[in-house]
Scaffold this active site. Sequence first.
Site, PDB file in Angstrom:
ATOM      1  N   HIS A  85       7.738  11.259  14.121  1.00 58.55           N
ATOM      2  CA  HIS A  85       9.181  11.109  14.302  1.00 58.55           C
ATOM      3  C   HIS A  85       9.968  12.200  13.579  1.00 58.55           C
ATOM      4  O   HIS A  85      11.129  12.452  13.906  1.00 58.55           O
ATOM      5  CB  HIS A  85       9.652   9.704  13.894  1.00 58.55           C
ATOM      6  CG  HIS A  85       9.694   9.417  12.434  1.00 58.55           C
ATOM      7  ND1 HIS A  85       8.674   8.770  11.765  1.00 58.55           N
ATOM      8  CD2 HIS A  85      10.636   9.668  11.494  1.00 58.55           C
ATOM      9  CE1 HIS A  85       8.993   8.624  10.491  1.00 58.55           C
ATOM     10  NE2 HIS A  85      10.179   9.170  10.305  1.00 58.55           N
ATOM     11  N   ASP A 226       1.734   7.859  13.622  1.00 60.61           N
ATOM     12  CA  ASP A 226       2.993   8.571  13.378  1.00 60.61           C
ATOM     13  C   ASP A 226       2.722   9.850  12.584  1.00 60.61           C
ATOM     14  O   ASP A 226       2.981   9.932  11.387  1.00 60.61           O
ATOM     15  CB  ASP A 226       3.965   7.665  12.634  1.00 60.61           C
ATOM     16  CG  ASP A 226       5.399   8.172  12.709  1.00 60.61           C
ATOM     17  OD1 ASP A 226       5.585   9.355  13.038  1.00 60.61           O
ATOM     18  OD2 ASP A 226       6.326   7.393  12.432  1.00 60.61           O
ATOM     19  N   SER A 645       9.793  10.334   4.858  1.00 58.09           N
ATOM     20  CA  SER A 645       9.007  10.367   6.087  1.00 58.09           C
ATOM     21  C   SER A 645       8.166  11.634   6.145  1.00 58.09           C
ATOM     22  O   SER A 645       8.676  12.736   5.971  1.00 58.09           O
ATOM     23  CB  SER A 645       9.926  10.316   7.306  1.00 58.09           C
ATOM     24  OG  SER A 645      10.523   9.056   7.422  1.00 58.09           O
TER      25      SER A 645
END
Length: 709
Positions: A85, A226, A645
């Site tokens: 992402h 991810d 992230s």
Amino acid sequence: MKKTFIALSMLLCAIAARADEGMWFLKLMQQQHLVDSLKKAGLMLPPEALYSETSPSLRDCIGVFGGGCTGEVVSPEGLVFTNHHCGFSYVHDMSTKEHNYTKDGFFAHSRAEELSAPNLSFTFVLKIEDVTDEVLALAKEQGVSAAKMQSQSFLEPLAEQRKDIKEFEGRKGVSAEIIPFFDANRFYMFWTQKYTDVRLVVSPPQNIGQFGGNSDNWMWPRHNADFAVFRIYADKDGQPADYSTDNRPLSTPKYLPISLAGPQKGDYTMIMGFPGSTSRYLTASQVALRTGSFNAPIVAAGYPLLDFYKKLMDQSDELRLRYEDTYFSWANSIKNFDGMNQAVEREGLIAEKKAEEARFRAFAAKSGKPEYANIIERIDSMCAAAKDSLYDGMLFVITLGEQELNVPISLVKEFERAVKERQKDKMGEIKEKLLAAAKEIDRTGLEHDRAKMKLLIPLFLKYKKLAAQPSVLDGVTDVDAYVDNLYDNSLFLSEKKLAAVLDKKNAKALMNDPLVKQIQSYLDYAIQTRSKFMSGYREVNAELSRTYVRGLCEMYDWSKAPDANFTMRMTYGHVTDLKPRDGVLYDWKTNLDGMFEKESKTESDYFVNDRLRQLWLDKDFGRYGVDGKLPTCFLSNNDITGGNSGSAVLNAKGELIGLAFDGNIESLSGDLKFNPTLQRCINVDVRYVLFVLDKFGGSTYLFDELEIR
């Protein structure tokens, strides 16, 4: 002696307890007694292996990926791991209908196939220095406010003066920035080096990298891989350079080794990255302002907006490609804010803050410092005055501010002025710019934009707190008719009509255009209500908060970690399960079987990739499987937030075991206060990453440069 021993024991216990909370600024590792806590938690590395400016350390492996995520170097040839992402918007911009990399994925099978990712950069931290005394002395000399003290207009000149040090002489891409900590009570200068030739190596298909979509966002259990892989390129001297076929992979002597052993429950974990923002020094009224006036309007209008985008994207791949980047950006914030508000209420955080305020009042009375007297009451008054304006401002952003149809209002005014002053040359120049602006309007999405504004304008009118609104909406009783008039009759949607008005120098017709009137009205509203008021609020809030945070830090003897501010931090914890509520226990790990338990034939978030299905059916997991199953994700109690992230999850030996990519919805008040019982970090297992690279995507050339243990 006994009393001294007990006091020391209590101090050590307090330090150990605090160390589980906190995005620790390693520059303060010694001052905040972090080293002993890390060793007790299980760290096997010496402290200088975590952060050093004179010898190789983890600092050399971790960097800023793009503008808001973390990435880590995993090979001596500049290979970078981050989250799917995090790379999504860059991959989205590279995608076309013919080469839809977001949907179908991308796997390079040689260096020659690695693709340039425009506008993507990777930034390393080179050096950090405490410049608090210099900044405060200059601020006192110039008599600047707390808000001004934190502004780049104040800090940049000072950073520029100290930027060029011999240590970095001759190195390209080096910049320096001074960043406030502890609400501008301390300041640190960061030297960084930015590389601008970063290339896409691997991005899994969306139904692997984002399996579960927004339905699974902030949820556990998870089964999405991810991750994405990029590579940093440099010129022949290893210096940053814009994309060129002559560039070569960056030589990176320090990189992260990868462990195939995998995590086990109770294992030590640490995460290094760049957490974006936390607000853990707030008063009770500031927490209420955050949840009630910042979060609440985004949530109220956000879910209808997400539903609108989701229905569009499910219609076709073309519409998905068009809207998915916007959808995912909003979805993350909306679900986060909603989860935060629920968690704050469920955990009674405002009551906790009031209890902390009581302790602070007692401390303030003993301190004898007049600046701490009544500081909480002054903050309370400020929040009460600001709450409705802030609410309407945030509501404006997610409703009226979401309109894509726009017009360069400054050019329109320039044309009107040129007509009044009879400046023929200028009129011709502005005319061409206005026609070009009209030509740039994307007609293909106008009907969707029209429908969206028919949804959002009523939400603004319904939920706003104050009487004030853009004047163009005064007296509007039929929103659909108002929107139709805008999209049917604006001159900017007919180049022929616009050209005719401009040729006739009819400034009046131009100023009466429904789109021009609307945008001008929106700007007036923003200036008169939001910007004017909130500017004053920011000034007052900066001054009061700086004083309160300084007092809290003194009360806690400066032992608490500073709020996250997108600077390099380290958090440590352990692999663990989660008991979110009575009678519910979440295991600490998942495997690929769970993806097929979630599979849906109708809900697009849960469509399963066919090739992955076949590998699962064949149990073809290679060396990445454990007892016939493929590990996918795991939980740890590391303290993270947005910006983390893509961060590396490391074991006690400093080996990569996973990538952090999410938190759990039960603990979304964590940005306001860490809850060790509930807060969990959701990580993709590095064995899942390697499996997708190897068995699924066939990017086997990468394994020649990875150090896998």
